[in-house]
Design a protein around this motif. Structure first.
Motif, PDB file in Angstrom:
ATOM      1  N   TYR A   1     -13.489 -14.311  -6.631  1.00  0.00           N
ATOM      2  CA  TYR A   1     -12.426 -14.904  -7.448  1.00  0.00           C
ATOM      3  C   TYR A   1     -11.412 -13.859  -7.907  1.00  0.00           C
ATOM      4  O   TYR A   1     -11.766 -12.740  -8.283  1.00  0.00           O
ATOM      5  N   TYR A   2     -10.141 -14.264  -7.898  1.00  0.00           N
ATOM      6  CA  TYR A   2      -9.041 -13.418  -8.352  1.00  0.00           C
ATOM      7  C   TYR A   2      -8.638 -13.852  -9.760  1.00  0.00           C
ATOM      8  O   TYR A   2      -8.472 -15.054 -10.004  1.00  0.00           O
ATOM      9  N   SER A   3      -8.441 -12.881 -10.661  1.00  0.00           N
ATOM     10  CA  SER A   3      -7.955 -13.236 -11.994  1.00  0.00           C
ATOM     11  C   SER A   3      -6.610 -13.950 -11.864  1.00  0.00           C
ATOM     12  O   SER A   3      -5.831 -13.671 -10.947  1.00  0.00           O
TER      13      SER A   3
ATOM     14  N   TRP B   1     -13.728 -17.211   6.442  1.00  0.00           N
ATOM     15  CA  TRP B   1     -14.021 -15.896   5.868  1.00  0.00           C
ATOM     16  C   TRP B   1     -12.976 -14.833   6.161  1.00  0.00           C
ATOM     17  O   TRP B   1     -12.409 -14.792   7.235  1.00  0.00           O
ATOM     18  N   ARG B   2     -12.773 -13.974   5.175  1.00  0.00           N
ATOM     19  CA  ARG B   2     -12.008 -12.749   5.341  1.00  0.00           C
ATOM     20  C   ARG B   2     -12.964 -11.581   5.067  1.00  0.00           C
ATOM     21  O   ARG B   2     -13.870 -11.701   4.246  1.00  0.00           O
ATOM     22  N   PRO B   3     -12.758 -10.435   5.735  1.00  0.00           N
ATOM     23  CA  PRO B   3     -13.575  -9.274   5.401  1.00  0.00           C
ATOM     24  C   PRO B   3     -13.277  -8.817   3.966  1.00  0.00           C
ATOM     25  O   PRO B   3     -12.207  -9.126   3.429  1.00  0.00           O
ATOM     26  N   ALA B   4     -14.223  -8.079   3.374  1.00  0.00           N
ATOM     27  CA  ALA B   4     -13.982  -7.477   2.059  1.00  0.00           C
ATOM     28  C   ALA B   4     -12.679  -6.686   2.124  1.00  0.00           C
ATOM     29  O   ALA B   4     -12.428  -5.987   3.102  1.00  0.00           O
ATOM     30  N   HIS B   5     -11.851  -6.811   1.086  1.00  0.00           N
ATOM     31  CA  HIS B   5     -10.559  -6.123   1.146  1.00  0.00           C
ATOM     32  C   HIS B   5     -10.011  -5.781  -0.223  1.00  0.00           C
ATOM     33  O   HIS B   5     -10.331  -6.417  -1.221  1.00  0.00           O
ATOM     34  N   LEU B   6      -9.168  -4.746  -0.220  1.00  0.00           N
ATOM     35  CA  LEU B   6      -8.364  -4.366  -1.388  1.00  0.00           C
ATOM     36  C   LEU B   6      -6.918  -4.672  -1.018  1.00  0.00           C
ATOM     37  O   LEU B   6      -6.479  -4.370   0.083  1.00  0.00           O
ATOM     38  N   HIS B   7      -6.176  -5.252  -1.966  1.00  0.00           N
ATOM     39  CA  HIS B   7      -4.736  -5.461  -1.755  1.00  0.00           C
ATOM     40  C   HIS B   7      -3.974  -4.351  -2.462  1.00  0.00           C
ATOM     41  O   HIS B   7      -4.298  -3.990  -3.595  1.00  0.00           O
ATOM     42  N   LEU B   8      -2.923  -3.843  -1.799  1.00  0.00           N
ATOM     43  CA  LEU B   8      -2.113  -2.783  -2.402  1.00  0.00           C
ATOM     44  C   LEU B   8      -0.636  -2.981  -2.145  1.00  0.00           C
ATOM     45  O   LEU B   8      -0.240  -3.463  -1.074  1.00  0.00           O
TER      46      LEU B   8
END
Ligand code: MBD
Ligand code: FE
Length: 284
Positions: free
Chosen positions: A164-166, A219-226
């Motif tokens: 979940y995204y804030s 599904w999406r792989p684990a990720h960080l957005h920047l």
């Protein structure tokens, strides 16, 4: 608590993403000639597919119903960013002669103006987030010649361990796992966050029904957005993934690139540690 408050529904996260997008009214200076060329080719492409597959009236009506549903669930940002944005991102990268860090799609869950954090920092997180494996993400922002960019901003946002995204799911502090990190005099940063988990896009609404209808997976792989920015330089919107991680080979959003895979190593304290640096091209 109602079920909707415990488990964010596609409806709730979709509508939050739609409201966020609508708040910044967009425009484009596309000429009538160009619009005409695009519209003509788009309708020709639709006609070709309809004829090729001899689309039935039932199928046409299901499409019409589904498009109405996508709108009502607020899922156009989700569906478009999952299935179309990667093409647009690629086209606009290839059009230039960039040599800096590769971009990737923004997705539907970016929020501007996340609180500023110093170069060495911990992301805003709850106790339950601190119980996850920590990830220490460090590196440097430079120009394409390797000159450090002090005062560059690195906006980082990612999902919690439950996916979940804030601001797009209920009962999460507003800026949880979101921040704007400012690089130090040498352009460096060192951020402590949590190791993200593979991510299932909201699957209980029309985007999920769409995926089910052709036997796909959400599904999406684990990720960080920047998003990395510095005045005079091209801003980069990108994502980072984890080498060998589940779904890196078949991301539903087709947004993984080999240059964007991290390979963290565990330190003596049990933290996953990784170095990844960003090179920004000059502004066009
Ligand atoms: C996400 O978290 C995301 O990154 C994308 C591209 C689409 C849906 C949810
Ligand atoms: Fe995401």
């Amino acid at each position: 608590m109602t079920q909707a408050e415990i488990n964010p529904t596609a409806h709730a996260s979709g509508n939050a993403a739609t409201d966020k997008f609508k708040a910044g009214r967009v425009s484009s200076d596309t000429s009538k000639e160009r619009a005409n060329a695009i519209y003509t080719d788009l309708l020709a492409a639709i006609a070709e597919v309809a004829h090729k597959h001899q689309v039935t009236y039932d199928e046409y009506r299901v499409l019409k119903q589904w498009m109405i549903d996508v709108g009502e669930y607020g899922e156009w940002p989700l569906w478009l960013d999952v299935f179309v944005e990667h093409e647009i991102e690629e086209i606009n990268y290839d059009r230039h002669e960039y040599t800096g860090t590769k971009g990737s799609i923004e997705g539907p869950y970016y929020v501007e103006n996340a609180p500023k954090l110093p170069a060495k920092c911990e992301m805003p997180m709850r106790d339950q987030d601190k119980a996850q494996t920590p990830l220490i993400f460090k590196g440097q922002v430079t120009d394409v010649d390797g000159n450090p960019l002090s005062g560059a901003t690195l906006e980082l946002w990612h999902a919690d361990a439950d996916g979940y995204y804030s601001q797009f799911a209920p009962n999460i502090p507003e800026w949880n796992l979101r921040g704007t990190i400012v690089t130090d005099e040498e352009g460096r940063y060192e951020i402590k966050t949590l190791q993200p988990a593979p991510y299932q896009i909201p699957a209980d609404g029309p985007t999920g029904w769409f995926i089910d209808s052709y036997g796909g997976h959400p599904w999406r792989p684990a990720h960080l957005h920047l998003m990395v920015k510095h005045p005079g330089h091209r801003s980069i919107t990108t994502q980072l993934y984890f080498k060998g991680g589940e779904w890196t080979d078949n991301d539903v959003a087709t947004a993984v690139k080999p240059e964007l895979l991290l390979d963290p190593q565990q330190d003596a304290d049990g933290n996953n540690v990784v170095n990844y640096s960003f090179a920004l091209d000059k502004e066009d």
